[in-house]
Design a protein around this motif. Sequence first.
Motif, PDB file in Angstrom:
ATOM      1  N   CYS A  72     -34.195  38.857  25.383  1.00  0.00           N
ATOM      2  CA  CYS A  72     -33.723  38.568  24.019  1.00  0.00           C
ATOM      3  C   CYS A  72     -32.208  38.789  23.951  1.00  0.00           C
ATOM      4  CB  CYS A  72     -34.440  39.465  23.019  1.00  0.00           C
ATOM      5  SG  CYS A  72     -33.752  39.318  21.353  1.00  0.00           S
ATOM      6  N   LEU A  74     -30.418  39.076  21.378  1.00  0.00           N
ATOM      7  CA  LEU A  74     -29.998  39.823  20.185  1.00  0.00           C
ATOM      8  C   LEU A  74     -30.386  41.304  20.253  1.00  0.00           C
ATOM      9  CD1 LEU A  74     -30.870  37.227  17.374  1.00  0.00           C
ATOM     10  CD2 LEU A  74     -28.847  37.383  18.847  1.00  0.00           C
ATOM     11  N   CYS A  75     -31.076  41.713  21.325  1.00  0.00           N
ATOM     12  CA  CYS A  75     -31.388  43.124  21.518  1.00  0.00           C
ATOM     13  C   CYS A  75     -30.133  43.837  22.032  1.00  0.00           C
ATOM     14  CB  CYS A  75     -32.536  43.272  22.524  1.00  0.00           C
ATOM     15  SG  CYS A  75     -34.184  43.208  21.765  1.00  0.00           S
ATOM     16  N   HIS A 129     -36.544  44.847  18.010  1.00  0.00           N
ATOM     17  CA  HIS A 129     -36.820  43.445  18.304  1.00  0.00           C
ATOM     18  C   HIS A 129     -37.763  42.785  17.291  1.00  0.00           C
ATOM     19  CE1 HIS A 129     -37.115  39.888  20.818  1.00  0.00           C
ATOM     20  NE2 HIS A 129     -38.440  39.966  20.747  1.00  0.00           N
ATOM     21  N   HIS A 180     -36.079  37.907  17.232  1.00  0.00           N
ATOM     22  CA  HIS A 180     -35.384  39.129  16.794  1.00  0.00           C
ATOM     23  C   HIS A 180     -34.890  38.956  15.342  1.00  0.00           C
ATOM     24  CE1 HIS A 180     -33.172  42.772  18.293  1.00  0.00           C
ATOM     25  NE2 HIS A 180     -32.650  42.611  17.086  1.00  0.00           N
TER      26      HIS A 180
HETATM   27 ZN   LIG Z   1     -34.538  41.293  20.502  1.00  0.00          ZN
END
Ligand SMILES: [Zn+2]
Length: 355
Positions: A72, A74-75, A129, A180
Motif C-alpha cells: 500500500c 499510503l501506509c 490501513h 487505505h
Molecule cells: Zn495502507
Amino acid sequence: MTFVKRTELQMFDGRQIFYYDREPVERTAVDIRPFEPRPLPGDMRQDLLTGEWIAMAAHRQGRAFLPPKEFCPLCPTKSDFGTEIADSTFEVVVFENRSPSFSAPSDQLPPETIQASGRCEVVVFSDHHEGSFGSLEIAQMRTVLAAWIDRTREISKLPYVEQVFVFENRGEEVGVTLNHPHGQIYSYPFITPRTTKMFSVAQAHFDETGVPLITSVIEREFKDQVRIVAENEHWISYVPFAARYPYEIHTAPKKFVPDLAALSDEVADAFPSIAKEVLLRLDGVFGIPMAYIAAWHQAPVRTGRDVLGLHWQITSIRRAPGKLKYLAGSESAMGAFIMDVKPEQSAQQLRDVQL
Ligand SMILES: [Zn+2]
C-alpha cells in the motif's frame, strides 16, 4: 481551538508532502527512494458541443490499482518497501499526487497545447490501513478538517487555480483504487460545469433576494423538517428537496461561508460529530458499509464568493443491498436524473437508524 502543526518536507521526486499533527512532533523522515522524473503535465481540450473542459490525463493509466496491504503506497514506511510516506507513523498527511490530472504549468509542452494547469493532492486520513473518514476518532477527523482548511487556503493562492475541490470516494463501486482511508483535492484551472450552473442559479437568487441561496435552502429545510437527518449548534444535515441519488445528504454550516478556509474554529470544531453521525446513519440503512462520494462544494477562488455557500454533499449509488444505481441513458446522455426513492423517505430511513 484545535492546535495543528504543519511540517513540510520533500519527496524523492521533488513533490511536497505535509504532515499535520495535533502534538508538536518533529518530522524529519527522508524519502530515500531512487529519483524518478515526474510526468509532464497533461493537456486539456474544450468540448466543441458544450464548451466544457476535458482533462487528457493519459499518463494516469499506469497508476496503482488495489495493491495488497503490504504494497500500500499510503501506509507509513515500516520496511524496505518505501511508500509515499517516509515516516514510520503519522497522523494526517497530504502530498501531491504522483499521476496528477492537473499540475503546475510547464514550459516543456508545445506552445499550442492548453495545459491542464492546477494541482492534485492526496489526503491520507490515518496511518492505519483500514477505515474511512467516518470511522476515525472525532479528534482525528478534526485534524483531517484542519488539513482540508489549510490546503484550501494555500492552493487558493496559486494564480492558475480557479476552484478547489476536496472529496473522498469510498468503495470500489465508485472507483476507489486504494483501500487505505484517504481523500483527494482537485484544483482546476477553470470553474467546473456543476459549479458554473450552481453559480448562475445562486447569483439570480441573490440579485432577487439579497440572501445567499444556501441560506434560503436551509431556512426551507427547517420549515419543512421532514428531510432533516441531523443537526447540531452550527451544522445541519438534510436530504435535498430534489435529491438525484437514492441516498444523498447535504451538510451545511448554518451561517453562510464561501469555503473551508472561511470556517471559524468554533464551527469547524462542531463538524466532526455531525459528519460521523451522518456517515454512521448511512452505513446503518442496510447494515453494510455504503459506497459514497463525499464532496465539498466551495465557492470558486475568485468569483461567486458572496453567493455560493460551502456545503458537504454525500451521494451514494446504492439503492438496496446488492443493487446499485447506474447512471443510465437519461442521466449519462442527457444529465436528466430519474429518482425512484422520495427524499422524504430516505431522510426517514436515515433518521430511523439506531446509533
Ligand atoms: Zn495502507
